[in-house]
Design an enzyme around this catalytic site. Structure first.
Site, short mmCIF file in Angstrom:
data_model
loop_
_atom_site.label_atom_id
_atom_site.label_comp_id
_atom_site.label_asym_id
_atom_site.label_seq_id
_atom_site.Cartn_x
_atom_site.Cartn_y
_atom_site.Cartn_z
N HIS A 35 0.84 -1.20 0.00
CA HIS A 35 0.00 0.00 0.00
C HIS A 35 0.88 1.25 0.00
O HIS A 35 1.84 1.35 0.77
CB HIS A 35 -0.92 0.00 1.22
CG HIS A 35 -2.05 -0.98 1.10
ND1 HIS A 35 -2.56 -1.67 2.18
CD2 HIS A 35 -2.78 -1.37 0.03
CE1 HIS A 35 -3.55 -2.44 1.79
NE2 HIS A 35 -3.71 -2.28 0.48
N GLU A 58 1.79 3.39 3.08
CA GLU A 58 2.46 2.61 4.12
C GLU A 58 3.95 2.45 3.79
O GLU A 58 4.59 1.48 4.15
CB GLU A 58 1.76 1.25 4.27
CG GLU A 58 0.30 1.39 4.68
CD GLU A 58 -0.49 0.09 4.68
OE1 GLU A 58 0.14 -0.99 4.56
OE2 GLU A 58 -1.72 0.15 4.79
N HIS A 95 2.57 -4.36 6.70
CA HIS A 95 1.67 -3.22 6.50
C HIS A 95 1.70 -2.32 7.73
O HIS A 95 2.39 -2.60 8.70
CB HIS A 95 0.23 -3.72 6.27
CG HIS A 95 0.02 -4.43 4.97
ND1 HIS A 95 -0.64 -3.86 3.90
CD2 HIS A 95 0.37 -5.68 4.57
CE1 HIS A 95 -0.68 -4.72 2.89
NE2 HIS A 95 -0.08 -5.83 3.27
N GLU A 150 0.70 -5.74 10.91
CA GLU A 150 0.31 -4.33 10.93
C GLU A 150 1.18 -3.58 11.95
O GLU A 150 0.96 -3.65 13.15
CB GLU A 150 -1.17 -4.19 11.29
CG GLU A 150 -2.12 -4.88 10.31
CD GLU A 150 -2.32 -4.11 9.02
OE1 GLU A 150 -1.75 -2.99 8.89
OE2 GLU A 150 -3.04 -4.60 8.14
#
Length: 395
Positions: free
Chosen positions: A162, A165, A306, A365
């Protein structure tokens, strides 16, 4: 660092001379027979650079070598045309310089240009790593893979699926740099010796899956696409919230793992800054490259990095193997991140990997807050993730 071989030199001798593990010398010079070097060959010595030094009053090769914790012959190897007993004040000699600090600027806006520069430096200092272009983005920017290690266990990590990110690329590269430094200096990381990890596993790292999107977030759109990209961005010229690739396709919603369900339920039915899964699975060159890479390499485990949430996901439709649970327990223990087996999300790279290969896959994450996370969180996130990075190799 490059040296020119002399009669009788071997890679084993160089490993002793510079205190570098023998296998790192072999892997830095794969074209040579380690026991039969010809005179005049150029050999790569990992973990060192060179500096030009101007001789001062009282200098001798012995004194210069002693200051650097090296033998005199290490200096003679780099100064074969010099008379070691007749150094002259003002004369220039070449000295080996052991690399003992990171070669990367850890806290910087991390676009594709920065990554490319870092890869070039790492390739020079650590020639035992292999860097390959495994695909191209929509705009033709390289999607690069770093491979390191000689073991049977194949571990893959990637970052910046992404666009906003992008800090994940910098974190992952910093962990790699730490690992390389420890290998060439013989230091432990978190009480782990890196050399057995190098011997046991082969790491595959794709540090930036979406270079076009990252550059868009950090530098704005290319001039010839500005109007189209602003239209996709709902008329805004602020791209800090952009997650997709340059065509407005969310790359982590692109894989054939219940893609149809994700396509049906998303509110985004056309190119958008985030969440649009495309007109078909694997429609984008970036996702095609990542799927092909997994199929060709046959990884034993996969970690997609991420932000944000300080948690990680590791299940998919009950297809994950029992090994995943053991890894999840260790990741949770060493990072403090929350282990989450299932979430209501599909079509991700981790989902597809588990479905396709029935092997452990994780979406990690990093950090807390609103993407893009600020560089002020870099050190904290790095310390949290470094343990996961190491555990993904040694368990």
């Amino acid at each position: 660092m490059q040296v020119r071989t002399r009669s009788g030199d071997t890679l084993w001798y160089y490993s002793q001379l510079f205190q570098i593990p023998f296998h790192l010398l072999i892997d830095s010079n794969p074209e040579f027979n380690p026991n039969q070097l010809a005179v005049g060959q150029t050999v790569q010595i990992p973990g060192f650079t060179t500096q030009t030094y101007t001789v001062k009053d009282g200098d001798t090769f012995w004194r210069l070598a002693t200051r650097r914790n090296l033998t005199v012959d290490a200096l003679l190897l780099l100064n074969q045309n010099q008379n070691p007993t007749q150094l002259v004040i003002g004369q220039s000699v070449i000295l080996p310089q052991r690399v003992i600090t990171p070669v990367m600027n850890r806290q910087t806006l991390y676009d594709i240009s920065t990554l490319t520069n870092d890869l070039n430096v790492l390739r020079q200092v650590y020639p035992f790593i292999r860097i390959e272009t495994v695909g191209q983005s929509v705009l033709g920017k390289p999607i690069q893979e770093i491979r390191i290690g000689r073991g049977a266990k194949k571990v893959h990590l990637n970052a910046s699926f992404h666009a906003n990110e992008w800090i994940t690329s910098a974190i992952l590269m910093a962990c790699l740099n730490t690992f390389l430094l420890s290998l060439t200096n013989g230091n432990s990381i978190r009480e782990l010796s890196p050399l057995p990890l190098y011997e046991a596993a082969e790491l595959s790292i794709v540090p930036m899956v979406d270079p076009d999107g990252v550059d868009l977030v950090l530098k704005g759109p290319p001039s010839n696409m500005r109007e189209e990209i602003i239209r996709i961005n709902k008329g805004s010229a602020n791209f800090t919230g952009w997650k997709a690739n340059i065509r407005g396709v969310d790359l982590n919603n692109q894989f054939p793992a219940k893609w149809e369900l994700e396509k049906e339920r998303t509110k985004e039915k056309a190119p958008a800054p985030r969440d649009y899964p495309g007109e078909s699975p694997l429609s984008e060159p970036e996702t095609i490259a990542m799927a092909r890479l997994a199929q060709e390499r046959q990884f034993d485990r996969l970690l997609a990095i991420h932000t944000q949430g300080e948690e990680f996901y590791w299940g998919y439709e009950g297809m994950e193997p029992s090994e995943s649970s053991l890894l999840a327990q260790e990741f949770e223990r060493i990072s403090g991140y929350k282990s989450v087996r299932y979430i209501d999300s599909y079509a991700g790279y981790k989902d597809w990997f588990i479905q396709e290969f029935r092997r452990p896959g994780f979406t990690i994450e990093l950090g807390l807050g609103t993407n893009p996370l600020p560089l002020s969180q870099f050190d904290e996130i790095y310390e949290e993730f470094l343990g996961i990075f190491l555990a993904s190799i040694y368990i």
